[in-house]
Each structure stands twice: as structure tokens, then as C-alpha cells.
Design a protein around this motif. Structure first.
Motif, PDB file in Angstrom:
ATOM      1  N   ALA A 150       0.855  -1.192   0.000  1.00  0.00           N
ATOM      2  CA  ALA A 150       0.000   0.000   0.000  1.00  0.00           C
ATOM      3  C   ALA A 150       0.892   1.243   0.000  1.00  0.00           C
ATOM      4  O   ALA A 150       1.930   1.265   0.659  1.00  0.00           O
ATOM      5  CB  ALA A 150      -0.904   0.006   1.224  1.00  0.00           C
ATOM      6  N   PRO A 151       0.507   2.272  -0.738  1.00  0.00           N
ATOM      7  CA  PRO A 151       1.325   3.494  -0.756  1.00  0.00           C
ATOM      8  C   PRO A 151       1.295   4.163   0.612  1.00  0.00           C
ATOM      9  O   PRO A 151       0.274   4.122   1.310  1.00  0.00           O
ATOM     10  CB  PRO A 151       0.656   4.368  -1.817  1.00  0.00           C
ATOM     11  N   LEU A 152       2.410   4.762   1.012  1.00  0.00           N
ATOM     12  CA  LEU A 152       2.461   5.473   2.283  1.00  0.00           C
ATOM     13  C   LEU A 152       1.586   6.717   2.240  1.00  0.00           C
ATOM     14  O   LEU A 152       1.017   7.125   3.235  1.00  0.00           O
ATOM     15  CB  LEU A 152       3.904   5.871   2.622  1.00  0.00           C
ATOM     16  N   ILE A 153       1.497   7.334   1.064  1.00  0.00           N
ATOM     17  CA  ILE A 153       0.678   8.524   0.900  1.00  0.00           C
ATOM     18  C   ILE A 153      -0.512   8.148   0.025  1.00  0.00           C
ATOM     19  O   ILE A 153      -0.347   7.741  -1.124  1.00  0.00           O
ATOM     20  CB  ILE A 153       1.477   9.674   0.260  1.00  0.00           C
ATOM     21  N   ALA A 154      -1.708   8.267   0.584  1.00  0.00           N
ATOM     22  CA  ALA A 154      -2.915   7.917  -0.160  1.00  0.00           C
ATOM     23  C   ALA A 154      -3.133   8.917  -1.295  1.00  0.00           C
ATOM     24  O   ALA A 154      -2.767  10.083  -1.179  1.00  0.00           O
ATOM     25  CB  ALA A 154      -4.113   7.918   0.780  1.00  0.00           C
ATOM     26  N   PRO A 155      -3.739   8.479  -2.399  1.00  0.00           N
ATOM     27  CA  PRO A 155      -3.988   9.401  -3.509  1.00  0.00           C
ATOM     28  C   PRO A 155      -5.033  10.452  -3.146  1.00  0.00           C
ATOM     29  O   PRO A 155      -5.899  10.216  -2.300  1.00  0.00           O
ATOM     30  CB  PRO A 155      -4.491   8.484  -4.628  1.00  0.00           C
ATOM     31  N   SER A 156      -4.934  11.602  -3.772  1.00  0.00           N
ATOM     32  CA  SER A 156      -5.886  12.688  -3.557  1.00  0.00           C
ATOM     33  C   SER A 156      -7.064  12.560  -4.517  1.00  0.00           C
ATOM     34  O   SER A 156      -6.974  11.883  -5.542  1.00  0.00           O
ATOM     35  CB  SER A 156      -5.200  14.044  -3.767  1.00  0.00           C
ATOM     36  N   SER A 157      -8.150  13.259  -4.191  1.00  0.00           N
ATOM     37  CA  SER A 157      -9.354  13.265  -5.028  1.00  0.00           C
ATOM     38  C   SER A 157      -9.224  14.333  -6.109  1.00  0.00           C
ATOM     39  O   SER A 157      -9.996  15.291  -6.157  1.00  0.00           O
ATOM     40  CB  SER A 157     -10.587  13.544  -4.158  1.00  0.00           C
ATOM     41  N   THR A 158      -8.246  14.162  -6.995  1.00  0.00           N
ATOM     42  CA  THR A 158      -7.927  15.205  -7.976  1.00  0.00           C
ATOM     43  C   THR A 158      -9.052  15.449  -8.979  1.00  0.00           C
ATOM     44  O   THR A 158      -9.100  16.518  -9.587  1.00  0.00           O
ATOM     45  CB  THR A 158      -6.641  14.859  -8.746  1.00  0.00           C
ATOM     46  N   THR A 198       0.437  13.650  10.244  1.00  0.00           N
ATOM     47  CA  THR A 198       1.173  12.397  10.208  1.00  0.00           C
ATOM     48  C   THR A 198       2.663  12.693  10.043  1.00  0.00           C
ATOM     49  O   THR A 198       3.033  13.769   9.564  1.00  0.00           O
ATOM     50  CB  THR A 198       0.688  11.490   9.049  1.00  0.00           C
ATOM     51  N   PHE A 199       3.470  11.756  10.439  1.00  0.00           N
ATOM     52  CA  PHE A 199       4.917  11.862  10.195  1.00  0.00           C
ATOM     53  C   PHE A 199       5.407  10.632   9.436  1.00  0.00           C
ATOM     54  O   PHE A 199       6.584  10.324   9.434  1.00  0.00           O
ATOM     55  CB  PHE A 199       5.673  12.080  11.504  1.00  0.00           C
ATOM     56  N   GLN A 200       4.452   9.928   8.797  1.00  0.00           N
ATOM     57  CA  GLN A 200       4.779   8.768   7.964  1.00  0.00           C
ATOM     58  C   GLN A 200       4.255   8.993   6.558  1.00  0.00           C
ATOM     59  O   GLN A 200       3.055   9.115   6.407  1.00  0.00           O
ATOM     60  CB  GLN A 200       4.153   7.503   8.553  1.00  0.00           C
ATOM     61  N   PRO A 201       5.027   9.077   5.544  1.00  0.00           N
ATOM     62  CA  PRO A 201       6.494   9.103   5.625  1.00  0.00           C
ATOM     63  C   PRO A 201       6.987  10.458   6.128  1.00  0.00           C
ATOM     64  O   PRO A 201       6.258  11.442   6.061  1.00  0.00           O
ATOM     65  CB  PRO A 201       6.911   8.874   4.170  1.00  0.00           C
ATOM     66  N   GLN A 202       8.210  10.461   6.600  1.00  0.00           N
ATOM     67  CA  GLN A 202       8.819  11.695   7.070  1.00  0.00           C
ATOM     68  C   GLN A 202       9.031  12.628   5.883  1.00  0.00           C
ATOM     69  O   GLN A 202       9.394  12.204   4.790  1.00  0.00           O
ATOM     70  CB  GLN A 202      10.159  11.378   7.730  1.00  0.00           C
ATOM     71  N   TRP A 203       8.781  13.928   6.102  1.00  0.00           N
ATOM     72  CA  TRP A 203       8.957  14.917   5.039  1.00  0.00           C
ATOM     73  C   TRP A 203      10.431  15.027   4.663  1.00  0.00           C
ATOM     74  O   TRP A 203      11.313  14.915   5.512  1.00  0.00           O
ATOM     75  CB  TRP A 203       8.448  16.284   5.516  1.00  0.00           C
ATOM     76  N   GLY A 204      10.679  15.256   3.382  1.00  0.00           N
ATOM     77  CA  GLY A 204      12.034  15.482   2.901  1.00  0.00           C
ATOM     78  C   GLY A 204      12.023  16.551   1.823  1.00  0.00           C
ATOM     79  O   GLY A 204      10.985  16.822   1.204  1.00  0.00           O
ATOM     80  N   MET A 205      13.163  17.172   1.594  1.00  0.00           N
ATOM     81  CA  MET A 205      13.247  18.254   0.602  1.00  0.00           C
ATOM     82  C   MET A 205      12.825  17.813  -0.791  1.00  0.00           C
ATOM     83  O   MET A 205      12.405  18.626  -1.598  1.00  0.00           O
ATOM     84  CB  MET A 205      14.662  18.824   0.562  1.00  0.00           C
ATOM     85  N   ILE A 207       1.408  18.897   2.319  1.00  0.00           N
ATOM     86  CA  ILE A 207       0.070  18.319   2.148  1.00  0.00           C
ATOM     87  C   ILE A 207       0.241  16.997   1.418  1.00  0.00           C
ATOM     88  O   ILE A 207       0.637  16.960   0.261  1.00  0.00           O
ATOM     89  CB  ILE A 207      -0.854  19.260   1.335  1.00  0.00           C
ATOM     90  N   TYR A 208      -0.040  15.900   2.119  1.00  0.00           N
ATOM     91  CA  TYR A 208       0.138  14.577   1.523  1.00  0.00           C
ATOM     92  C   TYR A 208      -1.095  14.139   0.732  1.00  0.00           C
ATOM     93  O   TYR A 208      -0.988  13.650  -0.372  1.00  0.00           O
ATOM     94  CB  TYR A 208       0.433  13.538   2.604  1.00  0.00           C
ATOM     95  N   THR A 209      -2.270  14.311   1.317  1.00  0.00           N
ATOM     96  CA  THR A 209      -3.491  13.840   0.669  1.00  0.00           C
ATOM     97  C   THR A 209      -4.621  14.840   0.883  1.00  0.00           C
ATOM     98  O   THR A 209      -4.793  15.344   2.001  1.00  0.00           O
ATOM     99  CB  THR A 209      -3.934  12.479   1.249  1.00  0.00           C
ATOM    100  N   ILE A 210      -5.369  15.110  -0.174  1.00  0.00           N
ATOM    101  CA  ILE A 210      -6.614  15.873  -0.089  1.00  0.00           C
ATOM    102  C   ILE A 210      -7.699  14.914  -0.562  1.00  0.00           C
ATOM    103  O   ILE A 210      -7.791  14.607  -1.750  1.00  0.00           O
ATOM    104  CB  ILE A 210      -6.579  17.130  -0.969  1.00  0.00           C
ATOM    105  N   GLY A 211      -8.475  14.410   0.383  1.00  0.00           N
ATOM    106  CA  GLY A 211      -9.562  13.497   0.060  1.00  0.00           C
ATOM    107  C   GLY A 211     -10.887  14.234   0.175  1.00  0.00           C
ATOM    108  O   GLY A 211     -11.129  14.904   1.174  1.00  0.00           O
TER     109      GLY A 211
END
Length: 117
Positions: free
Chosen positions: A8-16, A96-103, A46-50
Motif C-alpha cells: 500500500a502506498p504510504l501517501i494515499a492518492p488525492s481526489s484530484t 502524520t509523520f509517515q512518511p517523514q517529510w524530505g526536501m 500536504i500529503y493527501t486531499i480526500g
């Protein structure tokens, strides 16, 4: 905390494809990390906008660091910005801190603005 399913992806897909998606993105772009002159969307916070059929919005976000001085306030700033959009019924902002943010999560615009390009 729920267990992640294997693969499963760590970041869920957004409702684009939802009609409110672009407005929610624009609202998120009005929120800034006070220590960095770039909005939180372009920073990659912003990881996911559902958005469901009832126009209830769930935003999953992170911070550049868990010890961020505005950690307790930023979700409220995001909720306030998104709640102001006509048609939005409810907003839930989850940290959330999963996954951890990176540049590498920053947009090209953010990298350019901060001098990384």
C-alpha cells in the motif's frame, strides 16, 4: 494507528477529479510555514486531499520537523482556509509523520524560491 497493508502506498492518492479539489489546493497555498517563505502545498507538506461525495474534505499533512513551533496551530490554519470554500461541508485535518517529510517533496517552484535550483 492502522497497520499498513503490504504494497500500500504510504501517501494515499488525492481526489484530484473532484470539482472542489483545485479550490482546496488554492486554499492550502494560502497557508505558510512561518519559518519558510513558501506555502505548505508547494513545500510538499500536504500529503493527501480526500473529498467525498458529501463535500467533506480530509487533509493529511505533515510538518518539516516534528518539533515545529507551530505544530499545534498549523492544522487549524489549514482547516480555516479550506472551510472558507463555498460548498465545503466539513474539514478534517490529520497530522502524520509517515512518511517523514524530505526536501525532495518540494515543488520545483519551492526549490527555486529557496535557492535549491
Amino acid at each position: 494507528m492502522t497497520e499498513l497493508q503490504e504494497g500500500a502506498p504510504l501517501i494515499a492518492p488525492s481526489s484530484t477529479d473532484h470539482p472542489l479539489y483545485d479550490s482546496v489546493v488554492e486554499a492550502c497555498k494560502t497557508v505558510y510555514d512561518p519559518e519558510i517563505p513558501v506555502n505548505i502545498f508547494d513545500l510538499g507538506l500536504i500529503y493527501t486531499i480526500g473529498i467525498n461525495d458529501g463535500n467533506e474534505v480530509r487533509v493529511v499533512m505533515t510538518l518539516t520537523a516534528p518539533g515545529c513551533p507551530v505544530a499545534g496551530e498549523m492544522p487549524g490554519w489549514v482547516a480555516d482556509a479550506v472551510e472558507a470554500i463555498p460548498g465545503v461541508r466539513q474539514v478534517d485535518v490529520e497530522m502524520t509523520f509517515q512518511p517523514q517529510w524530505g526536501m525532495d517533496m518540494m515543488s520545483d517552484e519551492a526549490r527555486l524560491e529557496l535557492g535549491f535550483m
